[in-house]
Design an enzyme around this catalytic site. Structure first.
Site, short mmCIF file in Angstrom:
data_model
loop_
_atom_site.label_atom_id
_atom_site.label_comp_id
_atom_site.label_asym_id
_atom_site.label_seq_id
_atom_site.Cartn_x
_atom_site.Cartn_y
_atom_site.Cartn_z
N TYR A 153 0.83 -1.21 0.00
CA TYR A 153 0.00 0.00 0.00
C TYR A 153 0.86 1.26 0.00
O TYR A 153 1.70 1.43 0.89
CB TYR A 153 -0.91 -0.05 1.23
CG TYR A 153 -1.64 1.23 1.56
CD1 TYR A 153 -2.44 1.87 0.63
CD2 TYR A 153 -1.54 1.77 2.84
CE1 TYR A 153 -3.11 3.04 0.95
CE2 TYR A 153 -2.22 2.94 3.18
CZ TYR A 153 -3.00 3.57 2.23
OH TYR A 153 -3.66 4.71 2.56
N ASP A 238 -1.10 -6.02 9.48
CA ASP A 238 -2.20 -5.15 9.10
C ASP A 238 -3.35 -6.04 8.63
O ASP A 238 -3.27 -6.68 7.58
CB ASP A 238 -1.75 -4.21 7.97
CG ASP A 238 -2.84 -3.27 7.51
OD1 ASP A 238 -3.99 -3.70 7.36
OD2 ASP A 238 -2.55 -2.09 7.27
N LYS A 276 -12.59 -0.41 6.24
CA LYS A 276 -12.80 -1.31 5.11
C LYS A 276 -13.90 -2.34 5.39
O LYS A 276 -14.81 -2.53 4.58
CB LYS A 276 -11.50 -2.03 4.76
CG LYS A 276 -10.30 -1.12 4.63
CD LYS A 276 -10.50 -0.01 3.60
CE LYS A 276 -9.28 0.88 3.49
NZ LYS A 276 -9.46 1.97 2.51
#
Length: 478
Positions: A153, A238, A276
């Site tokens: 990311y 993550d 998310k």
């Protein structure tokens, strides 16, 4: 003017004047292109369609229905007004107990209730961005480094580096094995850091992966935990897409792994968020869940700089404490993501576009290597510029994700309605057909040129007007 700029810079800090935010990355340039010419089904049908934003808008109807049935969850309604005063005053920066309890329970639910999380280990922060920076401040000093498997990311360059002074070192993963994290790649990155005299303090993984949309299998996770234990470095996992799984294989949390094998739990930390899984990026709910007592204690003190508002905590606690809602949301959200993924990926397949097979996330990893004029970063950027400005789609180039192989692009599919999806698909298909046709024509033209030169250079390649030598067979008969 330049002198004035230099004087202005001298008045400000190094952090304020450097470009560590990464705003000049192609990842953010795509957003700017969308902002300047946004697509609208009526007002601007030729505008740029936003496919660079990993946002889940597919399940808002489920949440909105719950809100209508539970107006007391909000302190801004007549039904919830009685809680206004107690919510509006100062609160403990540990977070409302009911909020931490609800989040811990939800984290277990999206992991299939295979793990029980302790609410006392939850540290709040302003979204996953704040959570990553918070845990980085806890674990590393300026100049230290974290290993990060590629592609990763682009925001990590901002979240973990900008204000902390920490470096990110790529662990190069390749398409030949679907970008899997191998022990060999981890060792190579670690050894390179040792040679450069860089102190490695940890390994950062994303599971499910952004941008790949894949999940780490059991053996890979065990290998990773073994690696960090042997090196005595931290592992930050993550897991902000844990609740977006829509296929098989399913998601396995690092929390499950450390239940099965011996390891130093002080090295294990999880970053989570509701941005998310629930589609709430605007609520800025970020979580650090650490198995290290010192990190929990220090993290809570640091969280004073980026707390979640008590109004948001109150709403989230009410919503996630409703077991029936949570079960329904997780199930329906998975179904919606699966349907959208299948519709999008099959539409691309019809146009001859391959994507890495995904089972999670809000995006897929699109392979446009066949459309590159040559396998270089420059060719990828040229293709991306064409897609942004001519096709009018904001997709994110692999270069911004530190991908080692040019030609891959991240495409987000959950931030639009069905009509916009069809428009985007048609644009991609039309573009791919034209590009492939043009590439075939260029290949044929080049082939003709090569053949013509070969005829000129090769004495055995005869012109139609050249005298034909007498056949050996004919000579033998005469």
């Amino acid at each position: 003017m330049e002198c004035l700029n230099n004087k202005q810079q001298q008045l400000l800090s190094k952090i304020a004047t450097n470009n560590g935010h990464g705003e000049n990355s192609p990842y953010f340039d795509g957003w700017k292109a969308y902002d300047s010419d946004p697509y609208h089904p009526i007002k601007n049908r030729t505008g740029v369609i936003q496919m660079g934003l990993a946002e889940n808008q597919l399940s808002f109807d489920i949440i909105e229905q719950w809100l209508l049935k539970n107006p007391k969850a909000s302190i801004c309604t007549v039904e919830g007004m009685s809680e206004f005063r107690d919510t509006a005053i100062y609160q403990d920066y540990h977070g409302l107990p009911q909020f931490r309890n609800a989040v811990a329970k939800f984290m277990g639910k999206v992991r299939g209730d295979r793990v029980v999380y302790d609410p006392n280990r939850i540290v709040m922060s302003g979204g996953a961005t704040g959570a990553h920076e918070l845990v980085t401040f806890c674990l590393a000093d300026p100049g230290d480094a974290f290993l990060v498997p590629t592609p990763y990311y682009p925001g990590f360059d901002r979240d973990l580096r900008w204000r902390t002074g920490v470096e990110l070192l790529p662990v190069v993963c390749e398409s030949s094995n679907d970008f899997k994290i191998t022990r060999k790649a981890l060792e190579a990155a670690y050894e390179k850091a040792q040679e450069e005299k860089t102190r490695v303090k940890g390994l950062l993984i994303t599971n499910p992966s952004n941008p790949l949309g894949t999940v780490l299998d059991l053996e890979t996770l065990k290998s990773i935990v073994t690696f960090v234990n042997e090196k005595n470095i931290h592992l930050i996992s993550d897991e902000i897409y844990a609740g977006t799984v829509f296929g098989s294989p399913g998601f396995i949390s690092v929390s499950e792994i450390i239940e099965e094998m011996e390891c130093n739990r002080d090295l294990i930390h999880i970053v989570y968020s509701l941005s998310k899984d629930m589609g709430f990026p605007g609520f800025r709910v970020g979580i650090v869940y650490s198995y290290n007592d010192d990190v929990v204690n220090i993290g809570r003190k640091m969280s004073s700089f980026g707390l979640v508002s008590t109004q948001t905590q109150h709403l989230i606690a009410s919503m996630l404490s409703d077991d029936e809602f949570v079960e329904n949301f997780i199930s329906k959200n998975s179904e919606k993501l699966s349907t959208r993924y299948k519709n999008f990926s099959s539409g691309l397949y019809e146009a001859g576009i391959r994507c890495l097979e995904s089972t999670a996330g809000l995006f897929f990893w699109m392979d446009l290597r066949r459309l590159l004029k040559e396998p270089t970063p420059e060719a990828e950027m040229a293709l991306w510029q064409l897609i942004i400005h001519k096709v009018k789609l904001n997709v994110s180039p692999g270069l911004s994700f530190h991908c080692s192989e040019p030609g891959w692009f991240r495409v987000c599919f959950a931030n639009m309605d069905d009509e916009t999806m069809e428009v985007a698909l048609e644009r991609i298909r039309s573009f791919a057909r034209k590009e492939m046709s043009a590439k075939r024509q260029r290949w044929q033209d080049n082939l003709k040129v090569r053949l013509s030169f070969r005829r000129l250079d090769d004495p055995h390649m005869m012109s139609p007007h050249s005298p034909i030598p007498q056949s050996p067979l004919l000579r033998a008969r005469t």
